[in-house]
Enzyme design. Structure first.
Site, mmCIF file in Angstrom:
data_model
loop_
_atom_site.group_PDB
_atom_site.id
_atom_site.type_symbol
_atom_site.label_atom_id
_atom_site.label_comp_id
_atom_site.label_asym_id
_atom_site.label_seq_id
_atom_site.Cartn_x
_atom_site.Cartn_y
_atom_site.Cartn_z
ATOM 1 N N TYR A 86 31.128 44.943 24.296
ATOM 2 C CA TYR A 86 32.111 44.403 25.246
ATOM 3 C C TYR A 86 31.710 44.656 26.691
ATOM 4 O O TYR A 86 31.984 43.843 27.569
ATOM 5 C CB TYR A 86 33.505 44.964 24.926
ATOM 6 C CG TYR A 86 33.896 44.547 23.538
ATOM 7 C CD1 TYR A 86 34.338 43.254 23.286
ATOM 8 C CD2 TYR A 86 33.723 45.412 22.460
ATOM 9 C CE1 TYR A 86 34.632 42.839 21.998
ATOM 10 C CE2 TYR A 86 34.011 45.001 21.168
ATOM 11 C CZ TYR A 86 34.467 43.715 20.947
ATOM 12 O OH TYR A 86 34.733 43.297 19.674
ATOM 13 N N HIS A 92 37.451 45.475 43.784
ATOM 14 C CA HIS A 92 36.764 46.710 44.183
ATOM 15 C C HIS A 92 37.737 47.868 43.992
ATOM 16 O O HIS A 92 38.843 47.846 44.536
ATOM 17 C CB HIS A 92 36.321 46.623 45.646
ATOM 18 C CG HIS A 92 35.883 47.940 46.224
ATOM 19 N ND1 HIS A 92 34.986 48.769 45.589
ATOM 20 C CD2 HIS A 92 36.237 48.578 47.373
ATOM 21 C CE1 HIS A 92 34.800 49.857 46.331
ATOM 22 N NE2 HIS A 92 35.552 49.763 47.410
ATOM 23 N N HIS A 115 38.255 52.359 43.361
ATOM 24 C CA HIS A 115 37.701 53.708 43.462
ATOM 25 C C HIS A 115 38.048 54.420 42.147
ATOM 26 O O HIS A 115 38.740 55.425 42.139
ATOM 27 C CB HIS A 115 38.300 54.455 44.655
ATOM 28 C CG HIS A 115 37.975 53.847 45.987
ATOM 29 N ND1 HIS A 115 38.402 54.387 47.178
ATOM 30 C CD2 HIS A 115 37.258 52.746 46.321
ATOM 31 C CE1 HIS A 115 37.964 53.647 48.189
ATOM 32 N NE2 HIS A 115 37.273 52.640 47.686
#
Length: 221
Positions: A120, A93, A95
Site C-alpha cells: 500500500y 504538508h 509535521h
C-alpha cells in the site's frame, strides 16, 4: 466540483488529520489547484483542525492573494512540487511525528527514504525522496525539490516533514497517511531484521497495478 465543495473538503480533511494527531498546533498546510490556474491554500498560522472555509486563501495563477486570509508561508514548497508534477491537483504538508523522526535517521537512502515494506505504501506514495535540511522559508528548498525533476510525488524534508502531491485531495491525504504509517512501521521494526518485499514482489506490484517508481522512470529515459 464547485469551489465551495473544495473549500469544505480542505476543512474536512484538515480536521481529520489534526484530530488524529498527524500535525500538531498550527503546523501543516494543504493546497488545491483550481481549473482557472489559481489555488486554494490554508492560511498562515492556521490550525488544520479549526479551518473556516470562507477564510481559506484564494490565489490567482500568479500567486497573488485575491480573497481570504494571508496564505501559508510555505507556499514555495507547494509551487515547486506543482511545477514538477503536472498531474498534481492537491498537496498536503504535515509535521507528522514518525515521518519527521525517519527524516533524521543516518541510514536512510535519500532516493528512497523507506524500503519496500507494504504494497500500500508503494501503491499510494510510490517512493519518497529526502530533501536535506533548509530553514523554513529558505528558497533553496525550491531548487532542491525542482532538482528531483518530478520523479517523486512525495518528498520528505529533513527535520521538518513530508510534502505529498496527488491528483485529488483525497489521494494526497491518503498517500501522506500511508507514508506516516510506513515510517511508524520502520521505526517499530528498526534493528529487528524484518522481511521487506523482494525485488520480484515489487516488480509484480508495478506490473499489476501500474505503479510508477523513480527507478523505473530512470530506466525508461
Amino acid at each position: 466540483m464547485t469551489e465551495t465543495k473544495l473549500r469544505d473538503d480542505i476543512c474536512r480533511f484538515g480536521r481529520s488529520l489534526f484530530e488524529r494527531g498527524l500535525t500538531p498546533g498550527s503546523s501543516g498546510n494543504i493546497s488545491l489547484r483550481l481549473d482557472d490556474g489559481g489555488w486554494l491554500v490554508t492560511p498562515t498560522n492556521a490550525s488544520l483542525g479549526f479551518l473556516d472555509p470562507a477564510r481559506i486563501s484564494r490565489l490567482d495563477a500568479q500567486g497573488r492573494l485575491t480573497s481570504g486570509d494571508a496564505p501559508t508561508k510555505e507556499i514555495p514548497l507547494h509551487t515547486a512540487l506543482y511545477q514538477t508534477r503536472a498531474e498534481a491537483r492537491a498537496i498536503v504538508h504535515l509535521h507528522s511525528t514518525h515521518a519527521v523522526a525517519l527524516s533524521m535517521l543516518p541510514e536512510i537512502d535519500p532516493k528512497a527514504v523507506l524500503p519496500p515494506m507494504t504494497p500500500y505504501y508503494l501503491m499510494r506514495a510510490g517512493q519518497t525522496a529526502l530533501v536535506s535540511y533548509h530553514r523554513p522559508g529558505d528558497p533553496a528548498v525550491v531548487v532542491a525539490i525542482k532538482g528531483l525533476a518530478g520523479r517523486y510525488s512525495s518528498v520528505l524534508l529533513a527535520n521538518h516533514g513530508p510534502v505529498v502531491a496527488g491528483e485529488t485531495l483525497e489521494a494526497a491525504v491518503f498517500a501522506t497517511e500511508e507514508l506516516e504509517e510506513t515510517a511508524r512501521l520502520y521505526l517499530l521494526l528498526r534493528g529487528l531484521n524484518p522481511r521487506y518485499l523482494s525485488p520480484e514482489q515489487v516488480a509484480d506490484l508495478v506490473r499489476v497495478f501500474g505503479i510508477s517508481l523513480p527507478e523505473q522512470d530512470e530506466h525508461h529515459h
